[in-house]
Scaffold this motif. Structure first.
Motif, PDB file in Angstrom:
ATOM      1  N   ILE A 147       8.950  -9.063   0.157  1.00 20.36           N
ATOM      2  CA  ILE A 147       7.562  -9.550   0.230  1.00 20.36           C
ATOM      3  C   ILE A 147       6.621  -8.548  -0.451  1.00 20.36           C
ATOM      4  CG2 ILE A 147       5.657 -10.081   1.799  1.00 20.36           C
ATOM      5  CD1 ILE A 147       7.785 -11.071   3.802  1.00 20.36           C
ATOM      6  N   ALA A 148       6.796  -7.258  -0.156  1.00 17.39           N
ATOM      7  CA  ALA A 148       5.959  -6.220  -0.762  1.00 17.39           C
ATOM      8  C   ALA A 148       6.156  -6.173  -2.272  1.00 17.39           C
ATOM      9  CB  ALA A 148       6.281  -4.862  -0.144  1.00 17.39           C
ATOM     10  N   ASN A 149       7.401  -6.365  -2.739  1.00 13.59           N
ATOM     11  CA  ASN A 149       7.664  -6.377  -4.180  1.00 13.59           C
ATOM     12  C   ASN A 149       6.983  -7.556  -4.863  1.00 13.59           C
ATOM     13  OD1 ASN A 149       9.718  -4.369  -5.533  1.00 13.59           O
ATOM     14  ND2 ASN A 149      10.479  -4.648  -3.434  1.00 13.59           N
ATOM     15  N   ILE A 150       6.993  -8.713  -4.226  1.00 16.72           N
ATOM     16  CA  ILE A 150       6.328  -9.890  -4.797  1.00 16.72           C
ATOM     17  C   ILE A 150       4.815  -9.649  -4.896  1.00 16.72           C
ATOM     18  CG2 ILE A 150       5.738 -12.314  -4.364  1.00 16.72           C
ATOM     19  CD1 ILE A 150       8.563 -12.590  -3.115  1.00 16.72           C
ATOM     20  N   VAL A 151       4.251  -9.018  -3.854  1.00 16.07           N
ATOM     21  CA  VAL A 151       2.823  -8.683  -3.882  1.00 16.07           C
ATOM     22  C   VAL A 151       2.533  -7.718  -5.022  1.00 16.07           C
ATOM     23  CG1 VAL A 151       0.956  -7.529  -2.623  1.00 16.07           C
ATOM     24  CG2 VAL A 151       2.489  -9.112  -1.418  1.00 16.07           C
ATOM     25  N   PHE A 152       3.416  -6.740  -5.215  1.00 22.03           N
ATOM     26  CA  PHE A 152       3.235  -5.752  -6.290  1.00 22.03           C
ATOM     27  C   PHE A 152       3.294  -6.422  -7.661  1.00 22.03           C
ATOM     28  CE2 PHE A 152       5.214  -2.161  -8.863  1.00 22.03           C
ATOM     29  CZ  PHE A 152       4.003  -1.505  -9.072  1.00 22.03           C
ATOM     30  N   ILE A 153       4.233  -7.345  -7.841  1.00 21.57           N
ATOM     31  CA  ILE A 153       4.321  -8.086  -9.107  1.00 21.57           C
ATOM     32  C   ILE A 153       3.053  -8.905  -9.327  1.00 21.57           C
ATOM     33  CG2 ILE A 153       5.536  -9.951 -10.311  1.00 21.57           C
ATOM     34  CD1 ILE A 153       8.111  -8.964  -8.903  1.00 21.57           C
ATOM     35  N   GLY A 154       2.550  -9.534  -8.257  1.00 18.24           N
ATOM     36  CA  GLY A 154       1.322 -10.322  -8.360  1.00 18.24           C
ATOM     37  C   GLY A 154       0.129  -9.469  -8.765  1.00 18.24           C
ATOM     38  N   ILE A 155       0.040  -8.254  -8.209  1.00 14.92           N
ATOM     39  CA  ILE A 155      -1.059  -7.350  -8.557  1.00 14.92           C
ATOM     40  C   ILE A 155      -0.994  -6.980 -10.040  1.00 14.92           C
ATOM     41  CG2 ILE A 155      -1.966  -5.020  -8.206  1.00 14.92           C
ATOM     42  CD1 ILE A 155      -1.119  -5.295  -5.258  1.00 14.92           C
ATOM     43  N   GLN A 156       0.212  -6.692 -10.534  1.00 14.45           N
ATOM     44  CA  GLN A 156       0.364  -6.349 -11.950  1.00 14.45           C
ATOM     45  C   GLN A 156      -0.024  -7.541 -12.838  1.00 14.45           C
ATOM     46  OE1 GLN A 156       3.891  -3.841 -13.126  1.00 14.45           O
ATOM     47  NE2 GLN A 156       4.568  -4.349 -11.047  1.00 14.45           N
ATOM     48  N   ALA A 157       0.377  -8.732 -12.422  1.00 12.03           N
ATOM     49  CA  ALA A 157       0.045  -9.930 -13.202  1.00 12.03           C
ATOM     50  C   ALA A 157      -1.463 -10.144 -13.252  1.00 12.03           C
ATOM     51  CB  ALA A 157       0.745 -11.144 -12.602  1.00 12.03           C
ATOM     52  N   VAL A 158      -2.129  -9.912 -12.117  1.00 10.46           N
ATOM     53  CA  VAL A 158      -3.597 -10.058 -12.061  1.00 10.46           C
ATOM     54  C   VAL A 158      -4.251  -9.051 -12.994  1.00 10.46           C
ATOM     55  CG1 VAL A 158      -5.625  -9.743 -10.598  1.00 10.46           C
ATOM     56  CG2 VAL A 158      -3.674 -11.059  -9.749  1.00 10.46           C
ATOM     57  N   LYS A 203       4.245  -2.837 -22.721  1.00  6.63           N
ATOM     58  CA  LYS A 203       5.244  -1.772 -22.537  1.00  6.63           C
ATOM     59  C   LYS A 203       5.443  -1.417 -21.055  1.00  6.63           C
ATOM     60  CE  LYS A 203       4.665   0.489 -27.019  1.00  6.63           C
ATOM     61  NZ  LYS A 203       4.297   1.742 -27.730  1.00  6.63           N
ATOM     62  N   LEU A 204       4.468  -1.791 -20.219  1.00  6.96           N
ATOM     63  CA  LEU A 204       4.569  -1.488 -18.792  1.00  6.96           C
ATOM     64  C   LEU A 204       5.164  -2.643 -17.986  1.00  6.96           C
ATOM     65  CD1 LEU A 204       1.136   0.273 -18.181  1.00  6.96           C
ATOM     66  CD2 LEU A 204       3.372   1.353 -18.448  1.00  6.96           C
ATOM     67  N   SER A 205       5.573  -3.692 -18.680  1.00  6.49           N
ATOM     68  CA  SER A 205       6.089  -4.864 -17.960  1.00  6.49           C
ATOM     69  C   SER A 205       7.403  -4.580 -17.221  1.00  6.49           C
ATOM     70  CB  SER A 205       6.286  -6.035 -18.933  1.00  6.49           C
ATOM     71  OG  SER A 205       7.186  -5.664 -19.962  1.00  6.49           O
ATOM     72  N   PHE A 206       8.063  -3.475 -17.585  1.00  3.49           N
ATOM     73  CA  PHE A 206       9.311  -3.135 -16.867  1.00  3.49           C
ATOM     74  C   PHE A 206       9.040  -2.843 -15.397  1.00  3.49           C
ATOM     75  CE2 PHE A 206       7.721   1.014 -18.213  1.00  3.49           C
ATOM     76  CZ  PHE A 206       7.995   1.837 -17.132  1.00  3.49           C
ATOM     77  N   TRP A 207       7.782  -2.487 -15.048  1.00  6.67           N
ATOM     78  CA  TRP A 207       7.438  -2.212 -13.648  1.00  6.67           C
ATOM     79  C   TRP A 207       7.476  -3.485 -12.792  1.00  6.67           C
ATOM     80  CZ3 TRP A 207       7.918   2.274 -11.696  1.00  6.67           C
ATOM     81  CH2 TRP A 207       7.620   3.433 -12.418  1.00  6.67           C
TER      82      TRP A 207
END
Length: 285
Positions: free
Chosen positions: A64-75, A91-95
């Motif tokens: 759940i925390a990882n999905i939230v982190f991915i969502g924050i990066q997408a935003v 170049k930071l999409s690997f995160w």
């Protein structure tokens, strides 16, 4: 079946560890190539936080925390694209991928480690519950002692090899107990056990028969004279160890020993040998 499961868990733990190290190494390389120091540092700390969540709270909260982190990066990326304040940092999409992969491999590693620890704990508990193993001193107990005497007695019958037991106690233990703290009691138990182990041969077996009124036993293929020599060494070593211990040296602590040999003409059960040894401790003055 248990051994096979332990081997499988151990293998999976090793695989998880290798994957975890490999992914972290790849992350370090990608961080160096991407060039954005500030965002890399921020995302690295976020990843460490995700790994801590995985370790302490299991895989579901971690996902759940990882999905939230991915969502924050997408935003952040969408905001930069819409506002055109900066180029999308591809170049930071690997995160978006690495944290969840690291979390999964860490879970794989720790899950199998916990499984191994649980298996070992269950085995240890089973031994303790059966009364064959003392948790505090790692010595066999009365249950194992009685079983082993039966084996030793059969060897004595078939090959005429002498079998002797030595029963060891602490002199005036009940009086000492009233003057000693719990820590001193534990220390005395450990010191006595260590002193016995130091002076016994590798083929002699040591037991703890009683925890409340500490009683040790040694079972060996020797006669009474040989057992007497061995217990004299144990007494000397014990006395030196007590004198060298600051917490116990001020007390009058000494051992009493009873020695009895198996006699098939008068002894019928293993308890006869044990009771004979305990009885002999009364005459050690």
């Amino acid at each position: 079946m248990t051994n096979n499961n332990d081997e499988k868990d151990s293998l999976l733990q090793d695989v998880g560890l290798l994957l975890f190290i490999s992914l972290f190494s790849a992350t370090a390389v990608l961080m160096a190539l991407s060039g954005s120091i500030l965002l890399n540092v921020i995302y690295l700390f976020c990843t460490i936080l995700l790994l801590m969540i995985t370790y302490f709270f299991d895989i579901l909260p971690s996902l759940i925390a990882n999905i939230v982190f991915i969502g924050i990066q997408a935003v952040i990326m969408i905001y930069q694209y819409v506002s055109q304040t900066a180029r999308i940092p591809w170049k930071l999409s690997f995160w978006m991928i690495m944290p969840i992969l690291l979390s999964l491999t860490l879970y794989m590693m720790t899950k199998n480690l916990v499984a191994i620890q649980k298996s070992n704990g269950e085995l240890r508990t089973a031994l303790i519950e059966r009364g064959a193993f003392d948790e505090q001193t790692n010595l066999r107990t009365t249950v194992a002692y009685i079983e082993d005497i039966a084996v030793f007695a059969e060897t004595n019958r078939r090959f005429d090899i002498p079998v002797t037991t030595a029963i060891i106690k602490i002199r005036y233990f009940n009086d000492l107990k009233r003057m000693m703290s719990q820590n001193q009691m534990q220390l005395l138990l450990k010191l006595t056990t260590d002193s016995i182990k130091e002076k016994t041969r590798t083929n002699d077996i040591t037991y703890l028969l009683n925890n409340e009124d500490p009683t040790w036993a040694i079972l060996s293929y020797t006669d009474a004279k040989g057992a007497g020599i061995a217990t004299s060494r144990i007494k000397d070593g014990f006395e030196k160890n007590v004198k060298a211990n600051d917490s116990l040296s001020t007390m009058a602590i000494s051992m009493i020993v009873g020695i009895a040999s198996w006699d098939s003409s008068t002894m019928k059960t293993p308890y006869d040998l044990m009771n004979a040894g305990i009885h002999e401790t009364q005459y050690d003055v």
